[in-house]
Enzyme design. Sequence first.
Site, PDB file in Angstrom:
ATOM      1  N   HIS B 145       0.839  -1.192   0.000  1.00 46.50           N
ATOM      2  CA  HIS B 145       0.000   0.000   0.000  1.00 46.50           C
ATOM      3  C   HIS B 145       0.885   1.256   0.000  1.00 46.50           C
ATOM      4  O   HIS B 145       0.667   2.177  -0.788  1.00 46.50           O
ATOM      5  CB  HIS B 145      -0.912  -0.036   1.237  1.00 46.50           C
ATOM      6  CG  HIS B 145      -1.695   1.210   1.484  1.00 46.50           C
ATOM      7  ND1 HIS B 145      -3.019   1.324   1.162  1.00 46.50           N
ATOM      8  CD2 HIS B 145      -1.341   2.395   2.024  1.00 46.50           C
ATOM      9  CE1 HIS B 145      -3.442   2.530   1.487  1.00 46.50           C
ATOM     10  NE2 HIS B 145      -2.440   3.201   2.026  1.00 46.50           N
ATOM     11  N   GLU B 146       1.901   1.248   0.841  1.00 42.31           N
ATOM     12  CA  GLU B 146       2.796   2.410   0.918  1.00 42.31           C
ATOM     13  C   GLU B 146       3.599   2.571  -0.366  1.00 42.31           C
ATOM     14  O   GLU B 146       3.794   3.689  -0.852  1.00 42.31           O
ATOM     15  CB  GLU B 146       3.743   2.279   2.111  1.00 42.31           C
ATOM     16  CG  GLU B 146       3.062   2.215   3.470  1.00 42.31           C
ATOM     17  CD  GLU B 146       2.095   3.354   3.689  1.00 42.31           C
ATOM     18  OE1 GLU B 146       2.300   4.426   3.102  1.00 42.31           O
ATOM     19  OE2 GLU B 146       1.112   3.167   4.414  1.00 42.31           O
ATOM     20  N   HIS B 149       1.605   4.176  -2.950  1.00 44.07           N
ATOM     21  CA  HIS B 149       1.578   5.628  -2.751  1.00 44.07           C
ATOM     22  C   HIS B 149       2.795   6.261  -3.437  1.00 44.07           C
ATOM     23  O   HIS B 149       2.684   7.297  -4.090  1.00 44.07           O
ATOM     24  CB  HIS B 149       1.656   5.981  -1.260  1.00 44.07           C
ATOM     25  CG  HIS B 149       0.313   6.067  -0.579  1.00 44.07           C
ATOM     26  ND1 HIS B 149      -0.739   6.729  -1.126  1.00 44.07           N
ATOM     27  CD2 HIS B 149      -0.137   5.588   0.600  1.00 44.07           C
ATOM     28  CE1 HIS B 149      -1.778   6.656  -0.309  1.00 44.07           C
ATOM     29  NE2 HIS B 149      -1.438   5.949   0.749  1.00 44.07           N
ATOM     30  N   GLU B 232      -6.464   6.894  -0.801  1.00 42.86           N
ATOM     31  CA  GLU B 232      -6.336   5.676   0.005  1.00 42.86           C
ATOM     32  C   GLU B 232      -6.919   4.477  -0.742  1.00 42.86           C
ATOM     33  O   GLU B 232      -6.331   3.400  -0.764  1.00 42.86           O
ATOM     34  CB  GLU B 232      -7.035   5.847   1.357  1.00 42.86           C
ATOM     35  CG  GLU B 232      -6.315   6.791   2.306  1.00 42.86           C
ATOM     36  CD  GLU B 232      -4.870   6.387   2.548  1.00 42.86           C
ATOM     37  OE1 GLU B 232      -4.597   5.197   2.757  1.00 42.86           O
ATOM     38  OE2 GLU B 232      -4.004   7.277   2.502  1.00 42.86           O
TER      39      GLU B 232
END
Lengths: 184, 415
Positions: B145-146, B149, B232
Amino acid sequence: MVALIIVGVILVLLIIFVIGIYNALVRLRNQVDNAWSQIDVQLKRRHDLIPNLVETAKGYMEHERGTFEAITEARSKAMGAKTVSEASQAEGGLSDALSKFMLVVENYPDLKANQNFLSLQEELTSTENKIAFARQGYNDQVLFFNNKIQMFPSNIIANSFNFTSRDFFEIESAEEREVPKVSF
Amino acid sequence: MWEQIRANKRNSIILLVLMAVCLMVVGYVIGIAFAGPDAGFFGIIIATAIWLVLLAVSFAGGDQILLATSKAVPVTHDVHPQLFNVVEEMTIAANLPKMPKVYIINDPAPNAFATGRKPETASVAVTAGLLARLNRDELQGVVAHEVSHILHRDILFVTLAGIMLGSIVLISQVFLRGMFYSSMMGSRRRYSGGSSGGGQAQALFMLIAIIAAILAPIFAYLLYFALSRRREYLADAGGVRLTRYPEGLASALEKIANDPAPQLASANKVTAPMYIANPLKGKKQRKLSDLTSTHPPISERVRILRNMSRGASFKDYSDSYSQTVGAGSVMPASALKESESVEIRHPGEKPKKSISAQKQMRQVGDIMRRVNQFTFLTCACGLQMKIPPNYKPKNVSCPRCKRNLELPKAGGKPL
């Protein structure tokens, strides 16, 4: 005179066109090679980790000689692989041997508590994951490259400059290939 | 993938322009309020100057400032091999040009964030609490997930928007406080000059300026939060596409949401949107439609992830999103055109048995001690000692069996 100029212009355009396709092919081939080297680094790392793993486990599992031999054999086979298709088969065999070994390890709680073994196991898991992720990237590149080689009109240029299509890297373990059995 | 990045860039620019307009309006109105109708443009210039200074600072070392305010400590492979390996794996999966730097935050609350302007200089930070609670697959989900980003350039957006928001808040606060104190002092100087008509116009502008100074930060916050919520979802989709295992992220989010630990000590309102889950725990459960929440409700994110039965591509996430939420897509339509099939993989390991809260706290402590370069020494009698880095003698005697042990030399591998 005019006809000559037209022919000249067409010729020049054709040469530019061929150069463009040739350069695109070279770029794609380099990308495939680069992606393969990414996998190769991880495969080498796996080969390096296995002797340590076997050495650590040997003290705890004296009665599992067969398992160790299977791993060592699969490893030397994988290290001797020359082509991509050879490597994918041999590495698949090695993955099978390792997963069998990990199943056997479940019976040795002392070994599972060993710090050294745990860190080796983590490194091995990570390496397997890295191989899997790098494989995805490599296969994508190979697909682009092979498409370019086989499609018109780039196939003419590819053939005359000896660009050959590459193999996909498919690690298939024997278990995954088997059709699931249903028993009643 | 590239469509995704392009769409993000476009959205970021729209948002930044809106926030810049907000900043200008505040500067203009305050300028007029303080120094008469001619000073509006002067106010704009000052507001822009403040913004530019903050921007320069953030570009020079914004990520370092953020990491420092979050009390994140850079770590090497030896401190937490699993975390390091997982970041490396995701770097390969995402095809990042360079592996992000890895940081650990000494805090028992489970959370994580990414920062850095470019993928080449990005950093990933996770808390010690997260490392103690998650298994390998879950940690991989969070790191993916990071990393997405980073891949979507969200960190650049967060930095730019955060700085813009910061300058608007700063200017408004300075103005409002100045107003407050000058009215307390009974400053008559400002109105003593001009005619009574001019004074009235001035007073009117003052009123407008006060209203603008109150409303502008709120408006800027809303803009900032709206886009950070959307991001998100996109990062969830991107992360799942990298790991090909939605359940990992889903159960990680669930664990983060249900965690009893107090909120992250070093987080604040401006840094909150960077984290994978809102680090500021409200007293009440927030409603879905709440405009001020920085993150979508975790339960909804988990449901979307668990609904992805067919595959792990962007399209699968988008389908699951519209099914679960009942609204349109979160994805830019152009990103969905790239048809690809991404199979879901099998879990990497059996789910860890849930361990007691006490043992978990001890693990958190151990991770923190490793980050702080404690030496871990196991005595032959089985007792493990944790020796602080400022312990000078070369030997230590075991407190249980009184054996004399030699400390390993600093810099050695703690294996």
